[in-house]
Design an enzyme around this catalytic site. Structure first.
Site, short mmCIF file in Angstrom:
data_model
loop_
_atom_site.label_atom_id
_atom_site.label_comp_id
_atom_site.label_asym_id
_atom_site.label_seq_id
_atom_site.Cartn_x
_atom_site.Cartn_y
_atom_site.Cartn_z
N ALA A 1 1.01 5.64 -2.44
CA ALA A 1 0.42 5.63 -3.61
C ALA A 1 1.62 5.26 -3.96
O ALA A 1 1.85 4.28 -5.71
CB ALA A 1 0.17 7.04 -3.27
N ARG B 1 1.05 -1.17 -0.08
CA ARG B 1 -0.37 0.19 -0.22
C ARG B 1 0.70 1.09 -0.27
O ARG B 1 2.25 0.96 0.33
CB ARG B 1 -0.99 -0.16 0.83
N ARG C 1 -7.83 0.38 -6.79
CA ARG C 1 -7.77 1.17 -5.76
C ARG C 1 -8.09 2.22 -6.19
O ARG C 1 -7.36 3.42 -7.23
CB ARG C 1 -6.95 1.50 -4.40
N ASN D 1 -5.17 12.30 1.42
CA ASN D 1 -3.91 11.92 1.69
C ASN D 1 -4.84 10.92 2.65
O ASN D 1 -6.02 10.67 3.24
CB ASN D 1 -3.09 12.62 2.58
N ASP E 1 -1.78 10.65 -1.91
CA ASP E 1 -2.55 9.72 -2.37
C ASP E 1 -2.96 10.30 -3.80
O ASP E 1 -2.47 9.75 -5.07
CB ASP E 1 -3.85 8.77 -2.42
O1 MRU Z 1 -4.34 3.39 2.36
P1 MRU Z 1 -3.18 3.70 2.26
O2 MRU Z 1 -2.05 2.77 3.51
O3 MRU Z 1 -2.14 3.35 0.56
O4 MRU Z 1 -3.19 5.03 2.20
C1 MRU Z 1 -1.07 5.54 2.63
C2 MRU Z 1 -1.34 6.52 2.29
O5 MRU Z 1 -2.47 7.30 2.59
C3 MRU Z 1 -0.13 8.53 1.95
O6 MRU Z 1 0.27 8.36 3.21
C4 MRU Z 1 0.51 8.24 0.91
O7 MRU Z 1 -0.28 6.56 -0.10
C5 MRU Z 1 1.69 8.69 0.93
S1 MRU Z 1 2.82 7.45 0.57
C6 MRU Z 1 4.53 7.34 0.08
#
Ligand code: MRU
Length: 350
Positions: A47, A45, A88, A248, A238
């Site tokens: 982004a 997980r 996603r 985010n 994200d």
């Molecule tokens: O649901 P997730 O764990 O994929 O969410 C991740 C985030 O919100 C991070 O802050 C974002 O992807 C930035 S990662 C460099």
């Protein structure tokens, strides 16, 4: 460097982030569908990391395709692009990486190359996306380190670290770079309900690097900021809309409001691949809703009574006026974001 995701010989290996910090388990993906399922189930997980994984998934799809003719192969490839794109919806890096792979595929197919040659090109492109992501995080970290004091405390939300990227991290990359420059930085990590990326992943990877880390429950951030304990808030993203609104992990927006109230700078660390100039503002960002079980249960234990309604949006949107700056690999973008994000993305300065 943490092995978030890796192309190994003819398959993809990723650390199972659902099992951390308790166990270090590695998952092998041998097909594009394995990768799609790994993204959906949060084995991987973050982004940039899911962008890298999707690119590798498409490379797997072609190197393992049975189709020989270019048009059958193309049908299969674009079907896999659609499958990976539906895993996603919020992180724009996913679509950005798929688009890059599409460009390589169509160029290779137009040149009349064989399936094996196209596969090789796609593997090379996926590895390039991975390597570039790490280099981007390092550059972003170096720019961002300047916003941190010689000695100070950072509050972060979710995990925007090595585990969420090809390696090194965005928000945590800034912390790592500052520490590498000799600054003494301690981190407060919001636990980040419901999936606990902060408590489980951020704390784990920072402690592995010897960086002092304190975990707080999300509802404690207000007390911490009010007490003056935090110098800077840094989070990942994200998707950043053209006007600077930032999607985010859910819970970021309340932290931004609190930071504003207590006059603490609120920075977003995001590579330019996270900036989506085609989405004018945060209202246009699709917000993923996940299974309610993530909220009603902690692991396998039920914490809310059966029958309770659940709302589980995975992300929220922080309006641009709460964002002090957006730290990218090309420098720090500041308001007015409309002009400056466009300039930074098109290479025209900011
Ligand atoms: O649901 P997730 O764990 O994929 O969410 C991740 C985030 O919100 C991070 O802050 C974002 O992807 C930035 S990662 C460099």
């Amino acid at each position: 460097m943490l092995p978030t995701v890796e192309w190994r010989d003819d398959h993809v290996v990723m650390i199972d982030q659902r099992k951390l910090p308790g166990r270090e388990v590695y998952v092998e993906c041998r097909t594009a569908l394995d990768v799609a399922r790994a993204i959906e189930r949060m084995v991987i997980r973050g982004a940039p990391a899911i962008g890298v994984a999707a690119a590798m998934g498409l490379a797997l799809g072609v190197t393992r395709a049975r189709a020989q003719g270019t048009s059958t192969l193309a049908r299969e490839f674009y079907r896999l692009c659609d499958r990976l794109a539906e895993t996603r919806p919020t992180a724009v890096n996913l679509f950005w990486a798929i688009d890059r792979m599409k460009r390589v595929f169509s160029e290779a197919a137009r040149s009349g190359w064989s399936r094996d040659e196209i596969g090789e090109r796609l593997v090379a492109e996926a590895k390039r996306i991975h390597d570039e992501d790490v280099a981007t995080c390092r550059a972003l970290g170096d720019h961002g380190a300047a916003v941190l004091p010689e000695q100070g405390r950072v509050l972060t939300h979710c995990n925007a670290g090595a585990l969420a990227t090809g390696g090194y991290g965005t928000a945590l990359g800034v912390v790592r770079a500052a520490v590498a420059h000799g600054k003494r930085i301690a981190v407060y990590a919001d636990e980040t309900r419901p999936f606990l990326q902060g408590a489980r992943l951020t704390a784990w990877e920072l402690l592995n690097d010897g960086i002092e880390t304190t975990v707080i429950a999300d509802g404690m951030a207000g007390s911490l900021l009010r007490a003056g304990t935090v110098d800077v808030v840094i989070v990942g993203a994200d998707r950043v809309a053209a006007n600077g609104d930032v999607a985010n992990k859910v819970g970021t927006y309340p932290v931004a409001v609190l930071a504003d109230r207590h006059e603490v700078p609120f920075y977003v660390a995001a590579p330019t691949s996270t900036i989506d100039l085609d989405t004018p503002d945060g209202g246009g960002i699709p917000i993923e809703e996940r299974n309610g079980r993530e909220v009603t249960h902690l692991g396998s234990s039920r914490v809310a009574p059966a029958g309770a309604g659940v709302w589980n949006p995975a992300f929220d949107v922080t309006p641009h006026d709460l964002v002090t700056g957006i730290i990218t690999e090309r420098g720090i973008c500041r308001p007015p974001y409309g002009d400056n994000l466009r300039a930074i993305c098109t290479g025209g300065g900011h």
